[in-house]
Enzyme design. Structure first.
Site, mmCIF file in Angstrom:
data_model
loop_
_atom_site.group_PDB
_atom_site.id
_atom_site.type_symbol
_atom_site.label_atom_id
_atom_site.label_comp_id
_atom_site.label_asym_id
_atom_site.label_seq_id
_atom_site.Cartn_x
_atom_site.Cartn_y
_atom_site.Cartn_z
ATOM 1 N N GLU A 1 11.168 9.028 1.946
ATOM 2 C CA GLU A 1 10.900 8.154 3.096
ATOM 3 C C GLU A 1 12.094 7.235 3.362
ATOM 4 O O GLU A 1 12.539 7.063 4.502
ATOM 5 C CB GLU A 1 9.655 7.280 2.839
ATOM 6 C CG GLU A 1 8.345 8.037 2.790
ATOM 7 C CD GLU A 1 7.960 8.493 1.393
ATOM 8 O OE1 GLU A 1 8.872 8.670 0.543
ATOM 9 O OE2 GLU A 1 6.763 8.689 1.142
ATOM 10 N N LYS B 1 15.011 1.958 -5.844
ATOM 11 C CA LYS B 1 15.404 1.991 -7.254
ATOM 12 C C LYS B 1 16.110 3.315 -7.563
ATOM 13 O O LYS B 1 17.181 3.331 -8.141
ATOM 14 C CB LYS B 1 14.152 1.824 -8.121
ATOM 15 C CG LYS B 1 14.427 1.870 -9.589
ATOM 16 C CD LYS B 1 13.163 1.584 -10.394
ATOM 17 C CE LYS B 1 13.404 1.916 -11.853
ATOM 18 N NZ LYS B 1 12.231 1.646 -12.693
ATOM 19 N N GLU C 1 -1.312 1.110 -9.115
ATOM 20 C CA GLU C 1 -0.303 2.049 -9.605
ATOM 21 C C GLU C 1 -0.109 1.850 -11.117
ATOM 22 O O GLU C 1 0.254 2.782 -11.827
ATOM 23 C CB GLU C 1 1.030 1.857 -8.854
ATOM 24 C CG GLU C 1 1.956 3.052 -8.966
ATOM 25 C CD GLU C 1 3.137 3.005 -7.991
ATOM 26 O OE1 GLU C 1 3.071 3.653 -6.941
ATOM 27 O OE2 GLU C 1 4.123 2.316 -8.292
ATOM 28 N N HIS D 1 -15.921 -12.270 8.736
ATOM 29 C CA HIS D 1 -16.546 -11.698 9.937
ATOM 30 C C HIS D 1 -16.418 -10.187 9.961
ATOM 31 O O HIS D 1 -16.547 -9.566 11.009
ATOM 32 C CB HIS D 1 -15.914 -12.327 11.182
ATOM 33 C CG HIS D 1 -16.161 -13.800 11.241
ATOM 34 N ND1 HIS D 1 -17.282 -14.342 11.824
ATOM 35 C CD2 HIS D 1 -15.468 -14.840 10.712
ATOM 36 C CE1 HIS D 1 -17.245 -15.656 11.687
ATOM 37 N NE2 HIS D 1 -16.160 -15.989 11.015
ATOM 38 N N GLY E 1 9.342 -0.410 -10.312
ATOM 39 C CA GLY E 1 9.379 -0.641 -8.863
ATOM 40 C C GLY E 1 8.425 -1.736 -8.429
ATOM 41 O O GLY E 1 8.764 -2.620 -7.639
ATOM 42 N N ARG E 2 7.200 -1.718 -8.959
ATOM 43 C CA ARG E 2 6.188 -2.682 -8.519
ATOM 44 C C ARG E 2 6.371 -4.053 -9.169
ATOM 45 O O ARG E 2 5.587 -4.969 -8.924
ATOM 46 C CB ARG E 2 4.792 -2.123 -8.780
ATOM 47 C CG ARG E 2 4.560 -1.611 -10.186
ATOM 48 C CD ARG E 2 3.285 -0.774 -10.263
ATOM 49 N NE ARG E 2 3.076 -0.156 -11.567
ATOM 50 C CZ ARG E 2 3.554 1.023 -11.921
ATOM 51 N NH1 ARG E 2 4.332 1.697 -11.087
ATOM 52 N NH2 ARG E 2 3.297 1.534 -13.117
ATOM 53 N N LYS F 1 4.160 14.175 -3.576
ATOM 54 C CA LYS F 1 5.559 14.228 -3.109
ATOM 55 C C LYS F 1 6.067 15.662 -3.156
ATOM 56 O O LYS F 1 6.678 16.157 -2.213
ATOM 57 C CB LYS F 1 6.458 13.387 -4.027
ATOM 58 C CG LYS F 1 6.335 11.901 -3.891
ATOM 59 C CD LYS F 1 7.486 11.285 -4.669
ATOM 60 C CE LYS F 1 7.225 9.861 -5.082
ATOM 61 N NZ LYS F 1 8.239 9.323 -5.978
HETATM 62 O O1 F6P Z 1 5.147 5.272 -5.288
HETATM 63 C C1 F6P Z 1 5.973 5.708 -6.314
HETATM 64 C C2 F6P Z 1 7.197 4.858 -6.432
HETATM 65 O O2 F6P Z 1 7.990 5.393 -7.422
HETATM 66 C C3 F6P Z 1 6.889 3.386 -6.708
HETATM 67 O O3 F6P Z 1 6.615 3.129 -8.030
HETATM 68 C C4 F6P Z 1 8.116 2.729 -6.201
HETATM 69 O O4 F6P Z 1 7.939 1.364 -6.015
HETATM 70 C C5 F6P Z 1 8.303 3.490 -4.905
HETATM 71 O O5 F6P Z 1 7.937 4.827 -5.223
HETATM 72 C C6 F6P Z 1 9.685 3.460 -4.320
HETATM 73 O O6 F6P Z 1 10.626 3.981 -5.199
HETATM 74 P P1 F6P Z 1 12.157 3.706 -5.016
HETATM 75 O O7 F6P Z 1 12.392 2.242 -5.124
HETATM 76 O O8 F6P Z 1 12.841 4.472 -6.108
HETATM 77 O O9 F6P Z 1 12.572 4.204 -3.650
#
Ligand code: F6P
Length: 548
Positions: free
Chosen positions: A214, A208, A357, A388, A271-272, A512
């Site tokens: 990452e 987003k 979240e 199990h 995002g979620r 972060k």
């Molecule tokens: O974990 C924090 C967060 O902002 C989430 O809400 C989001 O889904 C994820 O990081 C990834 O963010 P982005 O889509 O901006 O890379």
């Protein structure tokens, strides 16, 4: 909102506390007194049949919970969300994932602009692109057709498409390979691409913000892997092998992806809550545009239900209220989601982000510390595997763990007759678990089976563990959409009652920021000012071990 009364001082809250204080009933007695609750405590939405009869509630409990929902104006906030008001207060944003599945002729405005045409415009572009890839018309830099799709993203930009891809595996183009890379651990990308031909691989960079460390790190490494594998085709190769899903065109361009290869979404999609936006492109390539739209229709069925169904039969409201009842009045700390479908292997992991979240908050919407419990720990894995492993603790441990059992009447069509026959056994386990959890086995029943007296206590099951059973005919794209929307709105209901902002996520920021600060100490041995003694010692130990 800032002048709203504190939740725990509301009379409706006090009434529930009083009800709980006098609560003695056990599920055995509740069913004995009212066998009809098995039929009465069922709510239907779309293809979902939701049986909540095995919950620790009576008509009075439900009425009191309903009064709390009225007092906290859950439906008022719901309407504000659907209208596009900026109910994400700290980020000053509308919360309009429901617009992602609105019909083309709907009008939903953000800042005076109807967003529905934009939504359908992007859906149409995704459709065209997905068809190009599925048909083999979209070729890579060397002219070979694309056979592998690697989604790079994290959090909502990974869990949604990865979960839905697994869930709908039976509907996917089996001749294509799909992989999902999220972890900044280089092993994730390594394992995802080690057996792939770069000439046949498409990377979908899903972010987003397009600033998530990452994702940008993995995407950069993926680009190097591609260019190495193609003897450096330069930017032209990148254009044929990289597309982006984002709200941030500037950052996408800076990364070197042509904006023509970007599929857009908007800041009013959290995002979620985003896998039914452009973030679902990998899924759309996998299942095809038609199935993807069926899934959107499924979401919409539950959106419409949540918006219009009366409180007594409003499924997300009900599930939300049950969670409030256990979390706030029975001190339940967690909630298990136990799907009896192997295809839902990532479903609970997806719900963890959606729920935790959203509702893992400790100040109310006005910024005051809350005096009540908020979101639960959500956990679980598919049955029967969990039986199990950890079910022992649910059955005979000391904790109250409300659980959702999710199952389907039919397995997916492509299973062989022999494997289809196993489905009844799978579902027998689901029903048996619900029964054992609710009704247990008394000491008298154990004795009557001839169990030696010294073992009776060990083999007695107290029961009285609440479960909700969600049944549908089959796990189709539409049913998946219905399930996800059900949980999205359940989480919404709980956040509304707890008076928290379910749509920001400041809690992930500090880690972060600190990771960026600590990294130079690991890579270059830089002196990082302000490191606490414990972390400084760990960093020193790490550097020492690294050199061994
Ligand atoms: O974990 C924090 C967060 O902002 C989430 O809400 C989001 O889904 C994820 O990081 C990834 O963010 P982005 O889509 O901006 O890379």
């Amino acid at each position: 909102m800032s002048d709203s009364p504190v939740l725990s001082r509301r009379p409706e809250w006090a009434a529930l506390e009083d009800h709980r204080a006098h609560w003695r009933a056990r599920l055995r007695e509740l069913f004995a007194a009212d066998p009809g609750r098995a039929e009465r405590y069922v709510v239907r939405v779309g293809d979902l049949r939701i049986d909540y009869s095995k919950n620790l509630v009576t008509d009075e409990t439900l009425a009191l919970l309903g009064e709390l929902a009225v007092a906290t104006d859950v439906f008022g906030l719901r309407d504000a969300m659907f209208r596009g008001e900026k109910i994400n207060l700290t980020e000053r944003r509308a919360v309009l994932h429901t617009a992602l599945r609105a019909p083309a002729d709907a009008v939903i405005e953000v800042d005076g602009e109807n967003v529905v045409p934009q939504v359908h415009g992007v859906l149409d572009r995704m459709t065209a692109f997905a068809e190009e890839v599925r048909s083999g018309r979209w070729t890579g830099h060397t002219g070979k057709r694309i056979r592998n799709v690697v989604n790079i993203g994290i959090g909502g930009s990974d869990l949604g498409p990865a979960m839905a891809y697994e869930a709908l595996r039976a509907y996917t183009a089996r001749e294509l390979t799909f992989r999902f890379v999220s972890n900044v651990d280089g092993a994730d990308l390594h394992e995802a691409v080690r057996d792939l031909d770069p000439a046949e691989t498409l990377f979908i960079v899903a972010s987003k913000t397009f600033t998530t460390i990452e994702t940008i790190t993995n995407a950069t490494s993926a680009r190097s892997w591609l260019l190495r594998g193609l003897d450096d085709g330069g930017e032209k190769a990148v254009a044929k092998h990289f597309v982006a899903l984002s709200t941030n065109a500037g950052k996408v361009t800076d990364f070197g992806i042509d904006p023509d290869n970007m599929f857009e979404f908007w800041d009013w999609v959290g995002g979620r809550y985003s896998y039914d936006s452009a973030i679902g492109l990998s899924l759309m390539i996998a299942i095809g545009p038609e199935r993807f739209r069926e899934m959107l229709d499924g979401f919409r069925i539950v959106d419409d239900h949540f918006r219009t169904a009366p409180a007594e039969s409003n499924a997300p409201l009900l599930l939300g209220l049950l969670g409030v009842w256990y979390g706030n009045f029975f001190d339940a700390q967690s909630h298990a989601v136990l799907p009896y479908s192997h295809y839902l292997s990532k479903f609970t992991a997806y719900l963890q982000q959606l729920d935790m979240e959203s509702n893992g908050k400790s100040v109310d919407r006005a910024g005051r510390p809350v005096q009540w419990q908020t979101g639960p720990v959500v956990w679980g894995t598919p049955g029967t595997n969990g039986q199990h492993a950890y079910y022992q603790l649910i059955h005979q441990g000391t904790k109250l763990i409300p659980a959702d059992l999710i199952g389907f009447a039919r397995p997916v069509a492509e299973l062989s007759d022999e494997l289809r026959a196993q489905h009844d056994l799978l579902m027998a386990n689901l029903f048996a678990q619900g029964q054992a959890l609710a009704f247990g086995r008394t000491a008298e029943e154990v004795r009557a089976e001839g169990v030696p007296e010294e073992q009776v206590a060990h083999r007695t099951f107290q029961g009285n563990h609440p479960t909700t059973t969600i049944l549908a005919t089959e796990l189709t794209p539409s049913v998946l959409g219905q399930l996800i929307a059900l949980y999205e709105h359940k989480v919404f209901v709980q956040g509304a009652i707890w008076d928290i902002d379910s749509f920001d996520q400041w809690g992930v920021e500090l880690g972060k920021v600190l990771a960026r600060r600590v990294e130079p100490a690991l890579t270059e041995g830089a002196d990082v000012p302000g490191l606490d003694p414990s972390t400084a010692a760990l960093v020193a130990a790490y550097r020492e071990l690294k050199e061994v």
